[in-house]
Write a protein that holds these residues in place. Structure first.
Motif, mmCIF file in Angstrom:
data_model
loop_
_atom_site.group_PDB
_atom_site.id
_atom_site.type_symbol
_atom_site.label_atom_id
_atom_site.label_comp_id
_atom_site.label_asym_id
_atom_site.label_seq_id
_atom_site.Cartn_x
_atom_site.Cartn_y
_atom_site.Cartn_z
ATOM 1 N N ALA A 5 15.927 32.093 52.261
ATOM 2 C CA ALA A 5 16.208 33.374 50.992
ATOM 3 C C ALA A 5 16.295 32.827 49.512
ATOM 4 N N ASP A 6 14.583 32.121 49.032
ATOM 5 C CA ASP A 6 13.930 31.790 47.785
ATOM 6 C C ASP A 6 14.011 33.026 47.534
ATOM 7 N N PRO A 7 14.352 33.156 46.068
ATOM 8 C CA PRO A 7 14.606 34.457 45.870
ATOM 9 C C PRO A 7 13.386 34.539 44.481
ATOM 10 N N ARG A 8 12.137 33.921 44.494
ATOM 11 C CA ARG A 8 11.380 33.468 44.036
ATOM 12 C C ARG A 8 9.750 34.460 44.829
ATOM 13 N N TRP A 9 10.510 34.999 46.214
ATOM 14 C CA TRP A 9 9.341 36.147 47.213
ATOM 15 C C TRP A 9 10.157 36.295 47.156
ATOM 16 N N PRO A 10 9.149 37.649 47.030
ATOM 17 C CA PRO A 10 10.223 39.047 47.346
ATOM 18 C C PRO A 10 10.395 39.333 49.012
ATOM 19 N N GLU A 11 11.780 40.331 49.007
ATOM 20 C CA GLU A 11 11.987 39.712 50.514
ATOM 21 C C GLU A 11 11.434 40.589 51.513
ATOM 22 N N THR A 12 10.297 41.466 51.715
ATOM 23 C CA THR A 12 9.737 41.727 51.452
ATOM 24 C C THR A 12 8.008 41.018 52.322
ATOM 25 N N VAL A 13 8.350 40.390 51.696
ATOM 26 C CA VAL A 13 6.853 38.581 51.727
ATOM 27 C C VAL A 13 7.459 38.446 52.823
ATOM 28 N N ARG A 14 8.976 37.803 52.679
ATOM 29 C CA ARG A 14 10.023 36.439 53.629
ATOM 30 C C ARG A 14 9.976 37.325 54.546
ATOM 31 N N ARG A 15 10.080 38.341 55.145
ATOM 32 C CA ARG A 15 10.169 39.234 56.180
ATOM 33 C C ARG A 15 8.874 39.630 56.772
ATOM 34 N N GLU A 16 8.150 39.184 56.234
ATOM 35 C CA GLU A 16 6.585 39.405 56.872
ATOM 36 C C GLU A 16 6.061 38.215 57.534
#
Length: 142
Positions: A5-16
């Motif tokens: 859940a690190d906010p420095r990385w966009p949610e779409t990036v984390r999901r992919e």
């Protein structure tokens, strides 16, 4: 629950990233994260794991890695992160990870984050982020 859940990385990036690493189980998955600052766009590039021991280690397929580098250069993208998974193990920077990322004690990709995901039974349970600091790879905190 989102294991990363690190906010420095966009949610779409984390999901992919999570989706790719879970799809590779029971082998280690790998890839890179690119960012085009001029367009504020992000791109996740999964890469084939070409390691001779893919359940225990990762290595980018050289032809895919070269193609991503050439494409990123032509698009004005910066390499922001390298990611891979550890199968049924902790998301720690292993001795093998260290020797591949910094042969002879010098990082091949200075300034780049290394994201390691722990994948248990096909599900990412935790992601740790590392960066080169003071001559070694250290955990990065939010």
């Amino acid at each position: 629950m989102n294991p990363w859940a690190d906010p420095r990385w966009p949610e779409t990036v984390r999901r992919e990233v999570v989706r790719h690493l879970e799809s590779c189980y029971p082998l280690e998955g790998c890839g890179v994260i690119l960012h085009a600052p001029s367009e504020s766009s992000w791109r996740v590039c999964p890469l084939r794991n070409a390691s001779p021991r893919p359940a225990l280690a990762y290595a980018f397929a050289p032809e895919e890695w070269l193609a991503v580098c050439l494409q990123a250069d032509s698009r004005g993208e910066q390499l922001m992160g390298v990611f891979h998974s550890h199968v049924d193990g902790p998301p720690t920077f292993s001795a093998e990870d260290r020797s591949l990322a910094a042969p002879a004690g010098h990082p091949l990709l200075p300034g780049v984050s290394y994201l390691i995901a722990s994948v248990h039974r096909g599900c990412v349970s935790w992601v740790s982020e590392y960066g080169w600091t003071n001559g070694d790879f250290q955990t990065r905190r939010v």
